[in-house]
Design a protein around this motif. Structure first.
Motif, PDB file in Angstrom:
ATOM      1  N   GLY A 294       4.905   8.626 -27.479  1.00 37.38           N
ATOM      2  CA  GLY A 294       6.134   9.174 -28.039  1.00 37.38           C
ATOM      3  C   GLY A 294       7.306   9.166 -27.086  1.00 37.38           C
ATOM      4  O   GLY A 294       8.359   9.756 -27.377  1.00 37.38           O
ATOM      5  N   LEU A 295       7.147   8.482 -25.951  1.00 36.14           N
ATOM      6  CA  LEU A 295       8.149   8.526 -24.889  1.00 36.14           C
ATOM      7  C   LEU A 295       9.511   7.986 -25.353  1.00 36.14           C
ATOM      8  O   LEU A 295      10.544   8.647 -25.193  1.00 36.14           O
ATOM      9  CB  LEU A 295       7.638   7.725 -23.689  1.00 36.14           C
TER      10      LEU A 295
ATOM     11  N   ALA B 102      14.475   2.533 -24.732  1.00 37.33           N
ATOM     12  CA  ALA B 102      14.822   3.421 -25.853  1.00 37.33           C
ATOM     13  C   ALA B 102      16.094   2.948 -26.542  1.00 37.33           C
ATOM     14  O   ALA B 102      16.189   2.932 -27.776  1.00 37.33           O
ATOM     15  CB  ALA B 102      14.979   4.855 -25.358  1.00 37.33           C
ATOM     16  N   THR B 103      17.081   2.545 -25.756  1.00 36.80           N
ATOM     17  CA  THR B 103      18.341   2.068 -26.313  1.00 36.80           C
ATOM     18  C   THR B 103      18.148   0.745 -27.053  1.00 36.80           C
ATOM     19  O   THR B 103      18.675   0.542 -28.155  1.00 36.80           O
ATOM     20  CB  THR B 103      19.383   1.894 -25.199  1.00 36.80           C
ATOM     21  N   LEU B 104      17.381  -0.161 -26.450  1.00 35.93           N
ATOM     22  CA  LEU B 104      17.142  -1.460 -27.076  1.00 35.93           C
ATOM     23  C   LEU B 104      16.369  -1.313 -28.386  1.00 35.93           C
ATOM     24  O   LEU B 104      16.663  -1.998 -29.374  1.00 35.93           O
ATOM     25  CB  LEU B 104      16.370  -2.365 -26.110  1.00 35.93           C
ATOM     26  N   LEU B 105      15.369  -0.422 -28.400  1.00 34.75           N
ATOM     27  CA  LEU B 105      14.584  -0.220 -29.609  1.00 34.75           C
ATOM     28  C   LEU B 105      15.485   0.278 -30.739  1.00 34.75           C
ATOM     29  O   LEU B 105      15.422  -0.229 -31.869  1.00 34.75           O
ATOM     30  CB  LEU B 105      13.463   0.787 -29.340  1.00 34.75           C
TER      31      LEU B 105
ATOM     32  N   ALA C 289       6.321  14.813 -17.983  1.00 39.18           N
ATOM     33  CA  ALA C 289       7.482  15.630 -17.606  1.00 39.18           C
ATOM     34  C   ALA C 289       8.358  15.924 -18.818  1.00 39.18           C
ATOM     35  O   ALA C 289       8.998  16.980 -18.890  1.00 39.18           O
ATOM     36  CB  ALA C 289       8.287  14.927 -16.524  1.00 39.18           C
ATOM     37  N   MET C 290       8.388  15.009 -19.784  1.00 42.65           N
ATOM     38  CA  MET C 290       9.159  15.217 -21.011  1.00 42.65           C
ATOM     39  C   MET C 290       8.431  16.110 -21.999  1.00 42.65           C
ATOM     40  O   MET C 290       9.025  16.558 -22.980  1.00 42.65           O
ATOM     41  CB  MET C 290       9.484  13.868 -21.657  1.00 42.65           C
ATOM     42  N   GLY C 291       7.128  16.338 -21.762  1.00 36.95           N
ATOM     43  CA  GLY C 291       6.353  17.163 -22.673  1.00 36.95           C
ATOM     44  C   GLY C 291       5.913  16.447 -23.921  1.00 36.95           C
ATOM     45  O   GLY C 291       5.708  17.070 -24.972  1.00 36.95           O
ATOM     46  N   VAL C 292       5.746  15.109 -23.846  1.00 31.79           N
ATOM     47  CA  VAL C 292       5.356  14.322 -25.013  1.00 31.79           C
ATOM     48  C   VAL C 292       4.213  13.387 -24.631  1.00 31.79           C
ATOM     49  O   VAL C 292       4.035  13.071 -23.452  1.00 31.79           O
ATOM     50  CB  VAL C 292       6.545  13.488 -25.556  1.00 31.79           C
ATOM     51  N   PRO C 293       3.431  12.908 -25.605  1.00 33.80           N
ATOM     52  CA  PRO C 293       2.435  11.877 -25.289  1.00 33.80           C
ATOM     53  C   PRO C 293       3.132  10.585 -24.909  1.00 33.80           C
ATOM     54  O   PRO C 293       4.289  10.346 -25.287  1.00 33.80           O
ATOM     55  CB  PRO C 293       1.640  11.735 -26.590  1.00 33.80           C
TER      56      PRO C 293
END
Length: 483
Positions: free
Chosen positions: A86-87, A314-317, A79-83
């Motif tokens: 790469g999320l 994503a935030t934690l990374l 839905a994001m258009g990424v592999p």
């Protein structure tokens, strides 16, 4: 992966996404008259992670129900258009580079095509009752949007909302931004205007769960995920702006100094939270698209867990990498309900570093209860590999960290053990007190010969089984024997 599931353009409309899922056999359409009480949730749970469930006429209701359209990590990446790989990076870029939304007039807003002034929530909308002991129907996929009464900047969150009267609903607000807005309004004896958006596109739903400082509008992150400013429209009864292409919008007010019973309710830890007096929304108006679609999230199943875990990851990374560039990936495990157990992939250069990473992770979000740090040869998205690293690289007397008496999740039932009061209800300042545990499951920086070298077979990752296996062959035919 076929052309329909290749990474490409981000999805910016729920109906476009449902068309995509239909074309790829990822939606199951149910018979008419599936009961809203337990029936919808039971069927959606059976299909969890395999297909979304579409109920055309649940209990004979004219509005259909959809559930489970974001119940796989790969679907969300699509839905994001990424592999899928790469999320987190794509989400992180959007969160760090928000796009201001674009306001459109009501005549261009699909969500205001139909307006209802006479309100009977259960008659108007097909609101399911999900779990066995839930205290009635609950809105579980409603994005609650409110404006800071001081600054005017919006916040977006998903809160559980119990419908217990024709035009009144009780809401659980954890001590985050929406609750801070409400406290500011209540201190002045004022209601807090809100909008509850049901049936948003998948990326706007995902954006609503971003971990941001106060006064950062998550609808701007939605725009960044879409690749263009999100079209919004002003509500008809207040100043809140909502996604113009949403399916359903409930406009109302959080009333000051009013509390009514809410719960029990089956929450994401897969336990019930108790019945307590909660804040109340007075419903003023409902608008929706022509022939709207109602979205429900089955609590504690994959759609619920992934919507919460991916934005947190994503935030934690990003947070960990600012202090520790050796952090390569993170994963909030599904076994840890996408909130409590964090796995960290780390390229260790010095002994002791993983313990610092653990402590940094605990400070990044209070929900985190357990952190396991592993080496770069371990896939943090594979629980079996993480368990293997703990089994072979961890010793409790050397590699364990325990922090007692820290703030944790108020929805974790283990935090209440031994703290019952006579009123059988802990005051807010004592709720969620938790121990934290960190496991350093990394191998030593230096070790003798191949003691900690992971066993592998050269070429195992390049084997093409379709090329190597002879279709239809048997042992007898391979050996030239008659069958």
């Amino acid at each position: 992966m076929n052309a329909l599931t290749m990474p490409g353009t981000a999805i910016n409309d729920l109906r476009v996404w449902l068309d995509r899922l239909t074309q790829t056999d990822r939606i199951a359409v149910m018979r008419d008259n599936v009961p809203l009480k337990h029936g919808v949730a039971a069927i959606a749970k059976c299909l969890d992670g395999k297909q979304a469930a579409f109920f055309p006429r649940p209990d004979g209701h004219a509005i259909p129900v959809i559930s489970g359209f974001m119940s796989r990590r790969s679907w969300i990446a699509e839905a994001m258009g990424v592999p899928e790989s790469g999320l987190l990076e794509a989400y992180r870029r959007a969160a760090e580079n928000p796009l201001p939304w674009r306001e459109v007039p009501g005549t261009e807003a699909a969500c205001q095509e139909v307006v209802h002034h006479e309100i009977d929530m259960n008659g108007l909308l097909p609101i399911p009752t999900h779990s066995e002991h839930d205290n009635g129907p609950y809105i579980t996929a409603g994005m609650v949007i409110a404006r800071n009464p001081v600054t005017g900047i919006q916040n977006v969150s998903i809160n559980r909302i119990q419908v217990h009267a024709k035009d009144r609903m009780a809401i659980l607000m954890l001590p985050r931004h929406l609750f801070a807005f409400y406290q500011a309004a209540e201190a002045n004896g004022q209601p807090l205007p809100v909008a509850i958006v049901i049936g948003a596109d998948p990326l706007t739903l995902l954006a609503s769960q971003a971990i941001t400082p106060i006064d950062h509008d998550e609808l701007e992150i939605a725009g960044a995920l879409h690749g263009h400013p999100l079209p919004v429209v002003k509500c008809l009864t207040n100043e809140v702006r909502v996604p113009a292409n949403a399916e359903i919008v409930i406009e109302g007010r959080l009333l000051p100094h009013v509390r009514e019973p809410e719960g029990p309710f089956g929450e994401f830890p897969k336990y019930y939270s108790a019945k307590e007096n909660r804040e109340v929304i007075q419903v003023d108006l409902v608008t929706h698209r022509k022939s709207p679609i109602y979205h429900t999230i089955v609590p504690a199943e994959m759609e619920h867990l992934l919507l919460g875990s991916i934005p947190r990851e994503a935030t934690l990374l990003a947070h960990l990498q600012r202090s520790f560039p050796g952090v390569k990936d993170v994963h909030l495990s599904i076994g840890g309900v996408g909130r409590y157990h964090l796995y960290v992939k780390f390229e260790k250069r010095r002994e002791g570093e993983p313990k610092n990473v653990i402590l940094c992770a605990f400070g990044a979000h209070y929900d985190i209860k357990q952190v396991t740090v592993v080496d770069t040869d371990v896939d943090v998205h594979d629980p079996q590999q993480v368990e293997w690293a703990v089994a072979t690289r961890f010793q409790a007397d050397r590699d364990l960290i325990v922090v007692a008496g820290a703030q944790g999740s108020v929805l974790d039932p283990s935090t209440t053990v031994g703290q019952e009061t006579e009123a059988d209800c802990l005051p807010p300042h004592k709720q969620g007190i938790s121990a934290k545990m960190g496991l350093d499951a990394t191998r030593p920086v230096s070790y003798h010969e191949h003691v900690f070298t992971k066993v592998r077979i050269p070429g195992e990752d390049k084997v093409d089984l379709a090329r190597e296996i002879v279709a239809g062959a048997t042992i007898a035919s391979a050996m030239g024997q008659a069958s």
